[in-house]
Motif scaffolding. Structure first.
Motif, PDB file in Angstrom:
ATOM      1  N   TRP A  47       0.928  -0.992   0.010  1.00  0.00           N
ATOM      2  CA  TRP A  47       0.046   0.096  -0.115  1.00  0.00           C
ATOM      3  C   TRP A  47       0.830   1.257   0.061  1.00  0.00           C
ATOM      4  CZ3 TRP A  47      -0.362   3.902   3.828  1.00  0.00           C
ATOM      5  CH2 TRP A  47      -1.234   4.600   3.639  1.00  0.00           C
ATOM      6  N   VAL A  48       0.543   2.225  -0.895  1.00  0.00           N
ATOM      7  CA  VAL A  48       1.264   3.555  -0.912  1.00  0.00           C
ATOM      8  C   VAL A  48       0.607   4.864  -0.488  1.00  0.00           C
ATOM      9  CG1 VAL A  48       2.244   5.205  -2.430  1.00  0.00           C
ATOM     10  CG2 VAL A  48       2.332   2.590  -2.944  1.00  0.00           C
ATOM     11  N   THR A  49      -0.661   4.929  -0.710  1.00  0.00           N
ATOM     12  CA  THR A  49      -1.394   6.298  -0.398  1.00  0.00           C
ATOM     13  C   THR A  49      -2.914   6.185  -0.407  1.00  0.00           C
ATOM     14  OG1 THR A  49      -1.648   8.492  -0.585  1.00  0.00           O
ATOM     15  CG2 THR A  49      -0.975   7.201  -2.646  1.00  0.00           C
ATOM     16  N   SER A  50      -3.927   6.548  -0.016  1.00  0.00           N
ATOM     17  CA  SER A  50      -5.243   6.589  -0.098  1.00  0.00           C
ATOM     18  C   SER A  50      -5.703   8.125   0.252  1.00  0.00           C
ATOM     19  CB  SER A  50      -5.732   5.690   0.695  1.00  0.00           C
ATOM     20  OG  SER A  50      -5.565   5.912   1.875  1.00  0.00           O
ATOM     21  N   THR A  51      -6.839   8.270  -0.443  1.00  0.00           N
ATOM     22  CA  THR A  51      -7.797   9.436   0.016  1.00  0.00           C
ATOM     23  C   THR A  51      -9.036   9.129   0.079  1.00  0.00           C
ATOM     24  OG1 THR A  51      -8.365  11.616  -1.099  1.00  0.00           O
ATOM     25  CG2 THR A  51      -7.744   9.897  -2.614  1.00  0.00           C
ATOM     26  N   GLY A  52      -9.778   9.537   1.347  1.00  0.00           N
ATOM     27  CA  GLY A  52     -11.048   9.019   1.706  1.00  0.00           C
ATOM     28  C   GLY A  52     -12.026  10.028   1.275  1.00  0.00           C
ATOM     29  N   PRO A  53     -13.293   9.611   1.318  1.00  0.00           N
ATOM     30  CA  PRO A  53     -14.421  10.292   0.943  1.00  0.00           C
ATOM     31  C   PRO A  53     -14.440  11.789   1.563  1.00  0.00           C
ATOM     32  CG  PRO A  53     -15.108   8.980   2.300  1.00  0.00           C
ATOM     33  CD  PRO A  53     -13.710   8.528   2.201  1.00  0.00           C
ATOM     34  N   TYR A  54     -13.891  12.157   2.448  1.00  0.00           N
ATOM     35  CA  TYR A  54     -13.901  13.567   2.890  1.00  0.00           C
ATOM     36  C   TYR A  54     -12.415  14.363   2.617  1.00  0.00           C
ATOM     37  CZ  TYR A  54     -18.109  12.197   5.183  1.00  0.00           C
ATOM     38  OH  TYR A  54     -19.404  11.595   5.099  1.00  0.00           O
ATOM     39  N   GLY A  55     -11.700  13.623   1.772  1.00  0.00           N
ATOM     40  CA  GLY A  55     -10.239  14.332   1.402  1.00  0.00           C
ATOM     41  C   GLY A  55      -9.205  13.856   2.316  1.00  0.00           C
ATOM     42  N   ARG A  56      -9.351  12.941   3.300  1.00  0.00           N
ATOM     43  CA  ARG A  56      -8.318  12.810   4.303  1.00  0.00           C
ATOM     44  C   ARG A  56      -7.425  11.757   3.509  1.00  0.00           C
ATOM     45  NH1 ARG A  56      -8.526   8.667   9.478  1.00  0.00           N
ATOM     46  NH2 ARG A  56      -6.393   9.029  10.114  1.00  0.00           N
ATOM     47  N   THR A  57      -6.236  12.223   3.525  1.00  0.00           N
ATOM     48  CA  THR A  57      -5.106  11.627   2.875  1.00  0.00           C
ATOM     49  C   THR A  57      -4.132  10.656   3.941  1.00  0.00           C
ATOM     50  OG1 THR A  57      -3.743  13.441   2.805  1.00  0.00           O
ATOM     51  CG2 THR A  57      -5.307  13.061   0.691  1.00  0.00           C
ATOM     52  N   MET A  58      -3.683   9.838   3.357  1.00  0.00           N
ATOM     53  CA  MET A  58      -2.652   8.935   4.114  1.00  0.00           C
ATOM     54  C   MET A  58      -1.528   8.354   3.208  1.00  0.00           C
ATOM     55  SD  MET A  58      -5.411   6.584   6.594  1.00  0.00           S
ATOM     56  CE  MET A  58      -4.205   6.058   7.631  1.00  0.00           C
ATOM     57  N   TYR A  59      -0.444   8.189   3.716  1.00  0.00           N
ATOM     58  CA  TYR A  59       0.912   7.786   3.174  1.00  0.00           C
ATOM     59  C   TYR A  59       1.583   6.581   3.580  1.00  0.00           C
ATOM     60  CZ  TYR A  59      -0.134  12.067   0.534  1.00  0.00           C
ATOM     61  OH  TYR A  59      -0.687  13.090  -0.543  1.00  0.00           O
ATOM     62  N   ALA A  60       2.167   5.917   2.945  1.00  0.00           N
ATOM     63  CA  ALA A  60       3.274   5.050   3.688  1.00  0.00           C
ATOM     64  C   ALA A  60       4.316   5.712   4.050  1.00  0.00           C
ATOM     65  CB  ALA A  60       3.500   3.920   2.622  1.00  0.00           C
ATOM     66  N   ASP A  61       5.105   5.351   5.068  1.00  0.00           N
ATOM     67  CA  ASP A  61       6.188   6.171   5.509  1.00  0.00           C
ATOM     68  C   ASP A  61       7.317   6.234   4.462  1.00  0.00           C
ATOM     69  OD1 ASP A  61       6.471   4.852   8.840  1.00  0.00           O
ATOM     70  OD2 ASP A  61       5.042   6.460   7.977  1.00  0.00           O
ATOM     71  N   SER A  62       7.366   5.138   3.539  1.00  0.00           N
ATOM     72  CA  SER A  62       8.545   5.259   2.695  1.00  0.00           C
ATOM     73  C   SER A  62       8.253   6.307   1.543  1.00  0.00           C
ATOM     74  CB  SER A  62       8.467   3.736   1.849  1.00  0.00           C
ATOM     75  OG  SER A  62       7.278   3.483   1.333  1.00  0.00           O
ATOM     76  N   VAL A  63       7.009   6.965   1.403  1.00  0.00           N
ATOM     77  CA  VAL A  63       6.622   8.061   0.475  1.00  0.00           C
ATOM     78  C   VAL A  63       6.304   9.138   1.059  1.00  0.00           C
ATOM     79  CG1 VAL A  63       6.013   5.963  -1.185  1.00  0.00           C
ATOM     80  CG2 VAL A  63       4.248   7.249  -0.145  1.00  0.00           C
ATOM     81  N   LYS A  64       6.156   9.397   2.082  1.00  0.00           N
ATOM     82  CA  LYS A  64       5.553  10.562   2.947  1.00  0.00           C
ATOM     83  C   LYS A  64       6.742  11.832   2.689  1.00  0.00           C
ATOM     84  CE  LYS A  64       3.623   9.618   6.753  1.00  0.00           C
ATOM     85  NZ  LYS A  64       3.413   8.904   7.941  1.00  0.00           N
TER      86      LYS A  64
END
Length: 114
Positions: A47-64
């Motif tokens: 897993w690399v990254t995601s964006t939720g329905p309200y725009g919240r984003t998350m990133y793997a530490d390796s790509v942050k």
């Protein structure tokens, strides 16, 4: 049935930048979680990254700090801007959509090499 089509992969030198895009069709877009996984030869899908329905984003530490995900709900697209690319970022990148079920794109190759 949701269909996802990725575009934008290619060859880039270390330290360079590349943008990926994923176009979705066949499902509701706004309430879905969208994101990216990647898989290198001989390794499990990561897993690399995601964006939720309200725009919240998350990133793997390796790509942050290097990668940025964004979505356009009007165009049903999700994009991934990759900066400061490293050879270890070389992989097939898969877009995914999740809303009651998860769907995958076919992937696009990103190669970081001099």
């Amino acid at each position: 049935q949701v269909q996802l089509v990725e575009s934008g992969g290619g060859l880039v030198q270390p330290g360079g930048s590349l943008g990926l895009s994923c176009a979705a069709s066949g499902g509701v877009f706004s309430p879905a979680t969208l994101g990216w996984y990647r898989q290198s030869p001989g390794k499990e899908r990561e897993w690399v990254t995601s964006t939720g329905p309200y725009g919240r984003t998350m990133y793997a530490d390796s790509v942050k700090g290097r990668f940025t995900i964004s979505r356009d709900n009007a165009k049903n697209t999700v994009s991934l801007q990759m900066n400061s690319l490293r050879p270890e970022d070389t992989a097939v990148y898969y877009c995914y959509y999740r809303h009651h079920a998860q769907y995958w794109g076919r992937g696009t190759q990103v190669t970081v090499s001099s």
